[in-house]
Write a protein that holds these residues in place. Structure first.
Motif, PDB file in Angstrom:
ATOM      1  N   PHE A 120      62.537   3.446 -23.354  1.00 22.07           N
ATOM      2  CA  PHE A 120      63.686   2.918 -24.062  1.00 22.07           C
ATOM      3  C   PHE A 120      64.449   4.093 -24.649  1.00 22.07           C
ATOM      4  O   PHE A 120      63.893   4.885 -25.408  1.00 22.07           O
ATOM      5  CB  PHE A 120      63.256   1.987 -25.204  1.00 22.07           C
ATOM      6  CG  PHE A 120      62.580   0.733 -24.745  1.00 22.07           C
ATOM      7  CD1 PHE A 120      63.317  -0.291 -24.190  1.00 22.07           C
ATOM      8  CD2 PHE A 120      61.212   0.589 -24.875  1.00 22.07           C
ATOM      9  CE1 PHE A 120      62.697  -1.452 -23.759  1.00 22.07           C
ATOM     10  CE2 PHE A 120      60.580  -0.570 -24.459  1.00 22.07           C
ATOM     11  CZ  PHE A 120      61.328  -1.594 -23.893  1.00 22.07           C
ATOM     12  N   ALA A 121      65.723   4.201 -24.300  1.00 23.30           N
ATOM     13  CA  ALA A 121      66.549   5.260 -24.868  1.00 23.30           C
ATOM     14  C   ALA A 121      67.274   4.761 -26.119  1.00 23.30           C
ATOM     15  O   ALA A 121      67.530   5.521 -27.043  1.00 23.30           O
ATOM     16  CB  ALA A 121      67.552   5.758 -23.826  1.00 23.30           C
ATOM     17  N   GLY A 174      52.674  -7.796 -29.641  1.00 20.97           N
ATOM     18  CA  GLY A 174      53.752  -6.909 -29.223  1.00 20.97           C
ATOM     19  C   GLY A 174      53.785  -6.613 -27.734  1.00 20.97           C
ATOM     20  O   GLY A 174      54.662  -5.889 -27.270  1.00 20.97           O
ATOM     21  N   THR A 175      52.865  -7.174 -26.951  1.00 24.19           N
ATOM     22  CA  THR A 175      52.863  -6.949 -25.509  1.00 24.19           C
ATOM     23  C   THR A 175      54.002  -7.733 -24.857  1.00 24.19           C
ATOM     24  O   THR A 175      54.170  -8.920 -25.125  1.00 24.19           O
ATOM     25  CB  THR A 175      51.522  -7.376 -24.888  1.00 24.19           C
ATOM     26  OG1 THR A 175      50.475  -6.633 -25.516  1.00 24.19           O
ATOM     27  CG2 THR A 175      51.493  -7.127 -23.393  1.00 24.19           C
ATOM     28  N   VAL A 176      54.761  -7.049 -24.008  1.00 23.15           N
ATOM     29  CA  VAL A 176      55.877  -7.659 -23.292  1.00 23.15           C
ATOM     30  C   VAL A 176      55.504  -7.775 -21.818  1.00 23.15           C
ATOM     31  O   VAL A 176      55.054  -6.804 -21.205  1.00 23.15           O
ATOM     32  CB  VAL A 176      57.162  -6.799 -23.430  1.00 23.15           C
ATOM     33  CG1 VAL A 176      58.291  -7.380 -22.592  1.00 23.15           C
ATOM     34  CG2 VAL A 176      57.563  -6.672 -24.891  1.00 23.15           C
ATOM     35  N   PHE A 197      56.695  -5.469 -14.990  1.00 22.68           N
ATOM     36  CA  PHE A 197      56.098  -4.490 -15.898  1.00 22.68           C
ATOM     37  C   PHE A 197      55.436  -5.217 -17.047  1.00 22.68           C
ATOM     38  O   PHE A 197      55.766  -6.352 -17.364  1.00 22.68           O
ATOM     39  CB  PHE A 197      57.118  -3.461 -16.401  1.00 22.68           C
ATOM     40  CG  PHE A 197      58.201  -3.998 -17.299  1.00 22.68           C
ATOM     41  CD1 PHE A 197      57.984  -4.201 -18.662  1.00 22.68           C
ATOM     42  CD2 PHE A 197      59.465  -4.280 -16.797  1.00 22.68           C
ATOM     43  CE1 PHE A 197      58.980  -4.680 -19.494  1.00 22.68           C
ATOM     44  CE2 PHE A 197      60.469  -4.761 -17.616  1.00 22.68           C
ATOM     45  CZ  PHE A 197      60.231  -4.961 -18.971  1.00 22.68           C
ATOM     46  N   THR A 198      54.481  -4.534 -17.663  1.00 20.47           N
ATOM     47  CA  THR A 198      53.855  -4.978 -18.903  1.00 20.47           C
ATOM     48  C   THR A 198      53.959  -3.805 -19.867  1.00 20.47           C
ATOM     49  O   THR A 198      53.490  -2.706 -19.562  1.00 20.47           O
ATOM     50  CB  THR A 198      52.379  -5.365 -18.687  1.00 20.47           C
ATOM     51  OG1 THR A 198      52.328  -6.447 -17.755  1.00 20.47           O
ATOM     52  CG2 THR A 198      51.724  -5.790 -19.989  1.00 20.47           C
ATOM     53  N   ALA A 199      54.609  -4.044 -20.995  1.00 17.96           N
ATOM     54  CA  ALA A 199      54.796  -3.001 -22.002  1.00 17.96           C
ATOM     55  C   ALA A 199      53.865  -3.276 -23.171  1.00 17.96           C
ATOM     56  O   ALA A 199      53.926  -4.344 -23.780  1.00 17.96           O
ATOM     57  CB  ALA A 199      56.243  -2.982 -22.468  1.00 17.96           C
ATOM     58  N   GLU A 200      53.013  -2.323 -23.467  1.00 22.22           N
ATOM     59  CA  GLU A 200      52.108  -2.429 -24.618  1.00 22.22           C
ATOM     60  C   GLU A 200      52.836  -1.909 -25.855  1.00 22.22           C
ATOM     61  O   GLU A 200      53.494  -0.865 -25.801  1.00 22.22           O
ATOM     62  CB  GLU A 200      50.843  -1.604 -24.372  1.00 22.22           C
ATOM     63  CG  GLU A 200      50.062  -2.011 -23.129  1.00 22.22           C
ATOM     64  CD  GLU A 200      49.427  -3.379 -23.225  1.00 22.22           C
ATOM     65  OE1 GLU A 200      49.152  -3.837 -24.359  1.00 22.22           O
ATOM     66  OE2 GLU A 200      49.216  -3.997 -22.167  1.00 22.22           O
ATOM     67  N   HIS A 201      52.710  -2.619 -26.968  1.00 22.35           N
ATOM     68  CA  HIS A 201      53.386  -2.229 -28.208  1.00 22.35           C
ATOM     69  C   HIS A 201      53.049  -0.786 -28.589  1.00 22.35           C
ATOM     70  O   HIS A 201      51.883  -0.395 -28.591  1.00 22.35           O
ATOM     71  CB  HIS A 201      52.988  -3.176 -29.346  1.00 22.35           C
ATOM     72  CG  HIS A 201      53.674  -2.852 -30.629  1.00 22.35           C
ATOM     73  ND1 HIS A 201      55.021  -3.059 -30.814  1.00 22.35           N
ATOM     74  CD2 HIS A 201      53.212  -2.306 -31.777  1.00 22.35           C
ATOM     75  CE1 HIS A 201      55.348  -2.666 -32.028  1.00 22.35           C
ATOM     76  NE2 HIS A 201      54.267  -2.209 -32.629  1.00 22.35           N
ATOM     77  N   GLY A 202      54.079  -0.013 -28.881  1.00 20.98           N
ATOM     78  CA  GLY A 202      53.890   1.355 -29.334  1.00 20.98           C
ATOM     79  C   GLY A 202      53.810   2.399 -28.234  1.00 20.98           C
ATOM     80  O   GLY A 202      53.867   3.593 -28.518  1.00 20.98           O
ATOM     81  N   GLU A 203      53.673   1.989 -26.979  1.00 18.52           N
ATOM     82  CA  GLU A 203      53.616   2.950 -25.875  1.00 18.52           C
ATOM     83  C   GLU A 203      55.038   3.394 -25.532  1.00 18.52           C
ATOM     84  O   GLU A 203      55.895   2.563 -25.253  1.00 18.52           O
ATOM     85  CB  GLU A 203      52.951   2.331 -24.642  1.00 18.52           C
ATOM     86  CG  GLU A 203      51.472   2.086 -24.804  1.00 18.52           C
ATOM     87  CD  GLU A 203      50.672   3.356 -24.997  1.00 18.52           C
ATOM     88  OE1 GLU A 203      50.965   4.366 -24.313  1.00 18.52           O
ATOM     89  OE2 GLU A 203      49.768   3.363 -25.840  1.00 18.52           O
ATOM     90  N   PRO A 204      55.303   4.695 -25.516  1.00 19.36           N
ATOM     91  CA  PRO A 204      56.668   5.168 -25.261  1.00 19.36           C
ATOM     92  C   PRO A 204      57.093   5.074 -23.791  1.00 19.36           C
ATOM     93  O   PRO A 204      58.278   5.024 -23.494  1.00 19.36           O
ATOM     94  CB  PRO A 204      56.623   6.625 -25.712  1.00 19.36           C
ATOM     95  CG  PRO A 204      55.187   7.016 -25.572  1.00 19.36           C
ATOM     96  CD  PRO A 204      54.393   5.769 -25.854  1.00 19.36           C
TER      97      PRO A 204
END
Length: 135
Positions: free
Chosen positions: A11-12, A91-93, A117-124
């Motif tokens: 995420f920018a 927070g997982t997306v 995709f799966t985005a884990e909370h806090g992972e950049p």
């Protein structure tokens, strides 16, 4: 035969604003987002617009459109993906996306494909997988 490519995005920029009245439940919001992709998809600063429904303060669903201008496995052009997903209390997306038909340009004309995709909370950095065909 479909090809598969993988990589990561970050995420920018994320700018979110409420759309529904503050006392409304569930809450409706809009977010303007830019992402940077590396790997099979190489794109700097995508344009992405999301509509978000917060069922609770920490859970909900979203839909969005994202324009990617750059390259796909070395082929230059642009395309748009439609995204659908949900987010959990931790927070997982979870998201799936599909190329909008006839949105490919340049060397990506005729592109069809789906990804996830799966985005884990806090992972950049978020890993993605994209299966596609070029016609």
């Amino acid at each position: 035969m479909p090809a598969q490519t993988t990589g990561h995005f970050t995420f920018a920029h994320w700018e979110e604003r409420p759309v529904s009245p503050s006392e409304a439940s569930p809450k409706l919001a809009h977010a303007s987002v830019t992402n940077t992709f590396t790997g099979g998809i190489e794109v700097t600063d995508t344009t992405c617009e999301y509509t978000i429904v917060y069922v609770t303060e920490k859970t909900g669903t979203f839909t969005g459109m994202e324009m990617l201008i750059g390259s796909l496995d070395g082929r230059e052009g642009s395309f748009v993906v439609e995204e659908r997903g949900s987010f959990d209390a931790d927070g997982t997306v979870h998201c799936v996306f599909e190329v909008v038909p006839d949105s490919g340009t340049g060397e990506l004309t005729g592109l069809r494909g789906t990804g996830r995709f799966t985005a884990e909370h806090g992972e950049p950095s978020v890993p993605y997988t994209f299966d596609y065909n070029l016609r």
